[in-house]
Structure formats: C-alpha cells, structure tokens
Write a protein that holds these residues in place. Structure first.
Motif, PDB file in Angstrom:
ATOM      1  N   GLN A  71       0.753  -1.378   0.177  1.00  0.00           N
ATOM      2  CA  GLN A  71      -0.114   0.038   0.068  1.00  0.00           C
ATOM      3  C   GLN A  71       0.995   1.334  -0.066  1.00  0.00           C
ATOM      4  OE1 GLN A  71      -3.192   0.299  -0.417  1.00  0.00           O
ATOM      5  NE2 GLN A  71      -2.725   2.231  -0.911  1.00  0.00           N
ATOM      6  N   GLU A  72       1.740   1.356   0.760  1.00  0.00           N
ATOM      7  CA  GLU A  72       2.755   2.509   0.762  1.00  0.00           C
ATOM      8  C   GLU A  72       3.730   2.411  -0.506  1.00  0.00           C
ATOM      9  OE1 GLU A  72       5.130   5.808   2.097  1.00  0.00           O
ATOM     10  OE2 GLU A  72       2.887   4.874   2.734  1.00  0.00           O
ATOM     11  N   PHE A  73       3.925   1.206  -1.055  1.00  0.00           N
ATOM     12  CA  PHE A  73       4.599   1.535  -2.249  1.00  0.00           C
ATOM     13  C   PHE A  73       3.814   2.262  -3.388  1.00  0.00           C
ATOM     14  CE2 PHE A  73       5.809  -0.345  -6.462  1.00  0.00           C
ATOM     15  CZ  PHE A  73       7.378  -0.365  -6.499  1.00  0.00           C
ATOM     16  N   ILE A  74       2.365   1.697  -3.525  1.00  0.00           N
ATOM     17  CA  ILE A  74       1.576   2.337  -4.481  1.00  0.00           C
ATOM     18  C   ILE A  74       1.351   3.760  -4.276  1.00  0.00           C
ATOM     19  CG2 ILE A  74      -0.933   2.349  -5.254  1.00  0.00           C
ATOM     20  CD1 ILE A  74       0.373  -0.025  -6.046  1.00  0.00           C
ATOM     21  N   GLU A  81       4.180   9.834  -9.686  1.00  0.00           N
ATOM     22  CA  GLU A  81       3.318   9.802 -11.065  1.00  0.00           C
ATOM     23  C   GLU A  81       2.648  10.818 -11.033  1.00  0.00           C
ATOM     24  OE1 GLU A  81       1.721   6.401 -14.000  1.00  0.00           O
ATOM     25  OE2 GLU A  81       2.109   5.784 -11.920  1.00  0.00           O
ATOM     26  N   ASN A  82       1.880  11.178  -9.918  1.00  0.00           N
ATOM     27  CA  ASN A  82       0.908  12.439  -9.677  1.00  0.00           C
ATOM     28  C   ASN A  82      -0.484  11.898 -10.621  1.00  0.00           C
ATOM     29  OD1 ASN A  82       0.067  14.820  -9.050  1.00  0.00           O
ATOM     30  ND2 ASN A  82       0.673  15.699 -10.975  1.00  0.00           N
ATOM     31  N   VAL A  83      -0.816  10.518 -10.209  1.00  0.00           N
ATOM     32  CA  VAL A  83      -2.058   9.986 -10.560  1.00  0.00           C
ATOM     33  C   VAL A  83      -2.844   9.423  -9.424  1.00  0.00           C
ATOM     34  CG1 VAL A  83      -1.338   9.904 -13.063  1.00  0.00           C
ATOM     35  CG2 VAL A  83      -0.988   7.824 -11.557  1.00  0.00           C
ATOM     36  N   GLU A  84      -3.934   9.062  -9.639  1.00  0.00           N
ATOM     37  CA  GLU A  84      -4.602   8.490  -8.546  1.00  0.00           C
ATOM     38  C   GLU A  84      -4.072   6.823  -8.125  1.00  0.00           C
ATOM     39  OE1 GLU A  84      -7.356   9.580  -6.682  1.00  0.00           O
ATOM     40  OE2 GLU A  84      -6.789  11.464  -7.764  1.00  0.00           O
ATOM     41  N   PRO A  85      -4.082   6.707  -7.011  1.00  0.00           N
ATOM     42  CA  PRO A  85      -3.581   5.195  -6.544  1.00  0.00           C
ATOM     43  C   PRO A  85      -4.251   4.094  -7.374  1.00  0.00           C
ATOM     44  CG  PRO A  85      -3.805   6.759  -4.815  1.00  0.00           C
ATOM     45  CD  PRO A  85      -4.566   7.314  -5.760  1.00  0.00           C
ATOM     46  N   ILE A  86      -5.465   4.180  -7.530  1.00  0.00           N
ATOM     47  CA  ILE A  86      -5.883   2.927  -8.299  1.00  0.00           C
ATOM     48  C   ILE A  86      -5.382   2.783  -9.691  1.00  0.00           C
ATOM     49  CG2 ILE A  86      -7.917   3.621  -9.618  1.00  0.00           C
ATOM     50  CD1 ILE A  86      -9.240   1.586  -7.346  1.00  0.00           C
ATOM     51  N   HIS A  91      -0.454   0.464 -13.262  1.00  0.00           N
ATOM     52  CA  HIS A  91       0.712   0.875 -13.847  1.00  0.00           C
ATOM     53  C   HIS A  91       1.939   0.125 -13.305  1.00  0.00           C
ATOM     54  CE1 HIS A  91      -0.653   5.200 -15.265  1.00  0.00           C
ATOM     55  NE2 HIS A  91      -1.382   4.317 -15.946  1.00  0.00           N
ATOM     56  N   VAL A  92       1.903  -0.119 -11.861  1.00  0.00           N
ATOM     57  CA  VAL A  92       2.855  -0.932 -11.170  1.00  0.00           C
ATOM     58  C   VAL A  92       2.861  -2.011 -11.552  1.00  0.00           C
ATOM     59  CG1 VAL A  92       3.592  -1.686  -9.082  1.00  0.00           C
ATOM     60  CG2 VAL A  92       3.185   0.842  -9.177  1.00  0.00           C
ATOM     61  N   ARG A  93       1.627  -3.026 -11.833  1.00  0.00           N
ATOM     62  CA  ARG A  93       1.530  -4.129 -12.089  1.00  0.00           C
ATOM     63  C   ARG A  93       2.325  -4.514 -13.602  1.00  0.00           C
ATOM     64  NH1 ARG A  93      -3.413  -3.668  -9.713  1.00  0.00           N
ATOM     65  NH2 ARG A  93      -3.613  -4.894  -7.778  1.00  0.00           N
TER      66      ARG A  93
END
Length: 125
Positions: A71-74, A81-86, A91-93
């Motif tokens: 969660q902290e990574f996200i 990245e300046n985008v919403e966590p969702i 993106h991370v995946r």
C-alpha cells in the motif's frame, strides 16, 4: 530489451494512449523499487536494463533499504507519478510484468525475495 521496447510494453499493458504516461509510470515504479530494496540489489537489477531505464534505479549508494508494504509502495509511486492510486496500481503491475521479461529470471527472483508477501499480486507467473 531496449528502452523503447520496455516503454512500449508498459504502454500496451496499461492500455494507455500516451507514451509519456508509460514513461512516468516506469520512472515512478523503478524509483520506488530503488527505495525499497538494498542499493546493491538495485544496481544489480539496473545492470540488466536499458541505460535510460537503469538510471531510475541508481543513486542510493550507501543508503539502507526502506521497509514498507505494498500500500505504501502504491502511495509513493502515485505521488511520484501524480495520478490516482488506483491507476498507479495498474501501472505498477504493468512495470513489474515488463521487468520480469526484461531481466534474467534469477535477478527477478532476487527482487521478489526482498519484497514482503503483500507484494505477491505484482508477481504474475
């Protein structure tokens, strides 16, 4: 894998129309990985990536790894990245999936070993 190929794969997996978005996602994710794993491991991972991508993993020599959950990574990646966590989670995946194909299996396994069990969803088999 060349830089352009790496970014193209991230862009495809995120289903983004923007190359810049894929580049931001890649940079933010790799910079957060750099914070999370030991500097020597980040350098080892970087050695297997295109120069432009590898730079995002470098620059922490002598600093200890920080221990934080997925969660902290996200959250950290989202801020970079300046985008919403969702959106960041998607993106991370994607970056992890491309990374898995870009580096030798033993190097990716070492990355996997440094991350706690809550990161498992990022490791597709």
């Amino acid at each position: 894998m060349e830089y352009d190929e790496f970014i193209t794969h991230v862009q495809s997996l995120t289903q983004s129309n923007s190359r810049e978005e894929a580049e931001r996602a890649t940079r933010a994710t790799l910079e957060t990985i750099k914070e999370r794993i030991p500097a020597d491991e980040a350098e080892e991972l970087a050695a297997n990536l295109p120069q432009q991508t590898a730079e995002y993993l470098r620059g922490r020599e002598g600093e200890p790894a920080q221990n934080f959950n997925l969660q902290e990574f996200i959250t950290r990646t989202s801020q970079k990245e300046n985008v919403e966590p969702i959106t960041t989670a998607i993106h991370v995946r994607a970056v992890f999936a491309v990374l898995q194909n870009a580096v030798p299996p033993e190097k990716f396994a070492k990355l996997h070993a440094y991350l706690s069990h809550d990161y498992e969803e990022l490791f597709v088999t």
